[in-house]
Design a protein around this motif. Structure first.
Motif, PDB file in Angstrom:
ATOM      1  N   ARG A 228       0.865  -1.178   0.000  1.00  0.00           N
ATOM      2  CA  ARG A 228       0.000   0.000   0.000  1.00  0.00           C
ATOM      3  C   ARG A 228       0.904   1.231   0.000  1.00  0.00           C
ATOM      4  N   PRO A 230       1.401   5.667  -0.141  1.00  0.00           N
ATOM      5  CA  PRO A 230       0.765   6.920   0.265  1.00  0.00           C
ATOM      6  C   PRO A 230       0.515   7.844  -0.925  1.00  0.00           C
ATOM      7  N   LYS A 231      -0.441   8.745  -0.776  1.00  0.00           N
ATOM      8  CA  LYS A 231      -0.700   9.715  -1.839  1.00  0.00           C
ATOM      9  C   LYS A 231       0.500  10.633  -2.047  1.00  0.00           C
ATOM     10  N   GLU A 234       2.572   9.831  -5.100  1.00  0.00           N
ATOM     11  CA  GLU A 234       2.035  10.040  -6.453  1.00  0.00           C
ATOM     12  C   GLU A 234       2.785  11.211  -7.088  1.00  0.00           C
ATOM     13  N   TRP A 319      -6.161   0.482  -1.782  1.00  0.00           N
ATOM     14  CA  TRP A 319      -6.360   1.635  -0.912  1.00  0.00           C
ATOM     15  C   TRP A 319      -5.022   2.337  -0.693  1.00  0.00           C
ATOM     16  N   TYR A 320      -5.006   3.652  -0.848  1.00  0.00           N
ATOM     17  CA  TYR A 320      -3.815   4.396  -0.426  1.00  0.00           C
ATOM     18  C   TYR A 320      -3.591   4.134   1.063  1.00  0.00           C
ATOM     19  N   SER A 321      -2.333   4.135   1.477  1.00  0.00           N
ATOM     20  CA  SER A 321      -2.035   3.923   2.903  1.00  0.00           C
ATOM     21  C   SER A 321      -2.258   5.200   3.708  1.00  0.00           C
ATOM     22  N   HIS A 322      -1.952   6.360   3.089  1.00  0.00           N
ATOM     23  CA  HIS A 322      -2.078   7.646   3.777  1.00  0.00           C
ATOM     24  C   HIS A 322      -2.643   8.681   2.818  1.00  0.00           C
ATOM     25  N   ASP A 323      -3.380   9.644   3.353  1.00  0.00           N
ATOM     26  CA  ASP A 323      -3.909  10.712   2.503  1.00  0.00           C
ATOM     27  C   ASP A 323      -2.851  11.774   2.252  1.00  0.00           C
ATOM     28  N   GLU A 396      -9.372   8.025  -2.376  1.00  0.00           N
ATOM     29  CA  GLU A 396      -8.707   7.217  -1.363  1.00  0.00           C
ATOM     30  C   GLU A 396      -8.170   5.912  -1.949  1.00  0.00           C
ATOM     31  N   LEU A 398      -6.321   3.740  -5.455  1.00  0.00           N
ATOM     32  CA  LEU A 398      -5.636   3.742  -6.743  1.00  0.00           C
ATOM     33  C   LEU A 398      -6.599   3.129  -7.752  1.00  0.00           C
ATOM     34  N   PRO A 607       5.204   9.345   3.996  1.00  0.00           N
ATOM     35  CA  PRO A 607       3.807   9.737   3.752  1.00  0.00           C
ATOM     36  C   PRO A 607       3.442  11.111   4.289  1.00  0.00           C
TER      37      PRO A 607
END
Length: 654
Positions: A228, A230-231, A234, A319-323, A396, A398, A607
């Motif tokens: 997983r 984090p955003k 990206e 699911w992303y791990s962190h926002d 939230e 991918l 993250p």
């Protein structure tokens, strides 16, 4: 609710006058082209007679009339028919407002005044404008369309932006005959309209039911090893945080909104974000049948404007791990309703893929997707079912693995992009995550791995050599043709002669129209590709050769409706240059001159990092030695070997 969100959008006062064309025909072509690009059923332009205003004020000289057709109605035995009872007109009005507000913002970005008028909130006679603009005809005291009858929602944008006008439709006008049936002059044909009308409401306009379904994706995925992420990792986010340097950090804030039309679309797109989360009401009865729910949710998505819809369970790693703030994201929904929005073949055919309309092609998909998923989530929450739209502006999850798992395509050479057998790479996705009981779709196999193994056209045409020419590898637990995301991101956000980039989509041989209105050779090719996969290895070299020989991937000037403009310091100006690429048939396809850089999970920024974490492209190229071949990864995993340490994401700073 969403119609009210759009109606409340106001870009404010007009910008300073743009360096727009003084040719009224050019202006009108752009405004009407934009309306059709955003899926208006009809659009026309007229001057406004003084007595057409419903009050004493006469602020504008011209009217742009937009009609949006009602969506397909579900069958009586589809429970979505109850959900949509009496709502078709309101949904079409919402869609009309989306288009009208975007055009209003576009015109204001050019330096002119504009306002939207629609049923219940108008200062002008909408029916009269529809007749004068040549959009509707009068039949039995009702303004109707020769093509869609009275099943439409009208909207008028009034403006002081002078435009070439259309003429009213003749009183004796009629629809029919061979020209209508064949779609002469490029209009949607009668045979295509009939074909769509015959399909069940839970099926898309494309025959996805003919594509082979398989138990596992054609891409090898080690589910237990995929991390997983984090955003913050990206790459557009990395550009915003300064990881790619000052220029990328400055340009990423505006790269997608350089063109006036995209600037106009920015307001409704951002206005929807605060509504993605909401309270869930007390549960109600009637949602226990997963199969009935599945047909209904797909029918609802198509009524709202989705082009293709699939369903899957959401795996852990999607699911992303962190926002974006570094806070952990909870995995709170079981299912994903994955929807694809076509970016528009006609516009893509007229563009180079990295010119000034490129960013707008993405935004078209993002705004429509956010609207559809948002309305669906609002409805489900009102019925006591926890749901959330996952959009480009705030997701939230991918989306690429969900598109793959929902049976909407296969992973392609373009890398982090799934190709659909009927629209190719020409789409943007949106996801609705939910706990509504649903029946997942199976992944598909239409032979794309063979096709992409033997076709190098996207890699050949990439302006920055970000797409690999070699074989697939296993990266962070995925079998993939791994693109160079740093090269790709840098070019897209800093492109000096255009807005963003979609050259890979533009030039892909699968970027074709394959409905009844498409060229016969394209429909035959798609049918063979879906139904005769054993011929794939033989067909691909021939198909790519013919694709190049026939000029597919070059620009079609007939399809070019927009003006090349760039917003600089709030003013739309003629740009210093425009990318006018066609095909690069002499490009080096060995990949030796442009080795790909790799950014493993262990190379991601923390993250919750608030300061820039600089990238090193040289180090990323050197990290190719860590990448496993597919055979080596499969053997290691079968032997229960240790997960490579570079699959482990960077920890938070604390």
């Amino acid at each position: 609710c969403y119609a009210d969100i759009f109606a409340a959008c106001s870009p404010g006062d007009p910008a300073p006058l743009a360096e727009t064309s003084h040719d009224l025909t050019v202006r009108a072509r752009e405004i009407k082209g934009a309306a059709y690009y955003l899926d208006a059923a009809h659009s026309g332009i007229c001057e406004i007679p003084a007595d057409a205003w419903l009050g004493d004020a006469h602020p504008h000289s011209h009217a742009v009339v937009i009609w949006v057709a009602h969506g397909r109605s579900p069958e009586a035995d589809n429970i979505a028919s109850r959900w949509l009872e009496g709502a078709a007109g309101e949904i079409a009005r919402m869609r009309a407002l989306e288009i009208g507000i975007s055009l209003k913002g576009h015109i204001r970005a050019l330096g002119f005044r504009a306002e939207c008028h629609y049923a219940g909130a108008t200062a002008i006679d909408i029916d009269r404008m529809s007749l004068l603009a040549g959009v509707g005809i009068l039949r039995d005291r009702e303004v109707v369309s020769p093509f869609i009858g009275s099943g439409y929602a009208p909207l008028v944008v009034t403006t002081d932006y002078e435009l070439a006008i259309d003429h009213p439709i003749a009183d004796n006008a009629s629809v029919g005959g061979l020209r209508y049936w064949l779609g002469i002059n490029g209009a949607e044909s009668g045979r295509e309209r009939n074909r769509q009308a015959r399909r069940a409401s839970h099926l898309s306009r494309y025959p996805m039911e003919q594509v082979d379904r398989v138990d596992s994706p054609t891409t090898l995925i080690f589910d237990d090893e995929v991390p997983r992420v984090p955003k913050r990792a990206e790459f557009f986010q990395r550009a915003r945080m300064g990881d790619l340097g000052d220029k990328a950090q400055q340009e990423v804030r505006r790269f997608a909104f350089k063109h006036p039309l995209t600037d106009g679309m920015m307001y409704p797109l951002r206005a929807m974000v605060p509504h993605q989360d909401g309270e869930t009401a007390a549960p109600v009865d009637g949602f226990d049948d997963a199969e009935a729910n599945t047909k209904a949710i797909k029918a609802l998505s198509y009524h709202l404007g989705a082009d293709l819809t699939g369903i899957c369970e959401v795996p852990r790693y999607a699911w992303y791990s962190h926002d974006g703030q570094g806070k952990p994201i909870e995995m709170h929904h079981k299912y994903a309703v994955v929807m694809l929005i076509d970016q528009g073949y006609d516009t893509m055919e007229g563009a180079s893929g990295d010119d000034w309309i490129s960013g707008c092609q993405s935004m078209r998909g993002y705004i429509r997707g956010a609207e559809i998923a948002g309305v669906m989530a609002e409805f489900l929450r009102s019925q006591g079912i926890d749901s959330r739209p996952q959009t480009n502006a705030d997701s939230e999850v991918l989306q690429i693995p969900l598109v793959l798992l929902a049976g909407l395509g296969e992973l392609s050479r373009i890398g982090e992009l799934v190709l659909n057998p009927f629209v190719g790479p020409r789409f943007k996705s949106v996801v609705l995550t939910t706990n509504l009981p649903l029946v997942p779709d199976k992944p598909i196999d239409f032979g794309l791995q063979t096709f992409c193994s033997n076709c190098l056209k996207c890699a050949r045409e990439c302006p920055v050599n970000a797409i690999p020419f070699g074989d697939k590898v296993v990266f962070n637990g995925y079998e993939i043709w791994k693109p160079d995301v740093e090269r790709c991101t840098r070019y897209r956000v800093t492109n000096p002669k255009g807005s963003a980039c979609g050259r890979c989509m533009k030039t892909c041989p699968l970027n074709k129209v394959v409905t009844a209105d498409g060229a016969l050779v394209h429909r035959i090719g798609t049918w063979l590709g879906v139904n005769a996969r054993f011929l794939k290895s033989l067909m691909v070299p021939i198909a790519v050769y013919l694709d190049d020989k026939l000029g597919y991937g070059t620009r079609n000037p007939i399809k070019r409706w927009w003006q090349d403009l760039e917003i600089i310091d709030g003013v739309a100006r003629k740009p210093k240059g425009t990318n006018e690429r066609d095909l690069n048939l002499e490009a080096d396809t060995t990949g030796r001159k442009s080795p790909v850089g790799y950014y493993h999970a262990s190379d991601m920024p923390p993250p919750n990092a608030k300061e820039p974490v600089a990238t090193s492209h040289k180090a990323a190229i050197e990290r190719a030695t860590l990448v496993e071949t597919v055979d080596a990864a499969r053997k290691r995993h079968a032997d229960r070997g240790q997960t490579p340490p570079h699959y482990i994401p960077t920890a938070t700073l604390d």
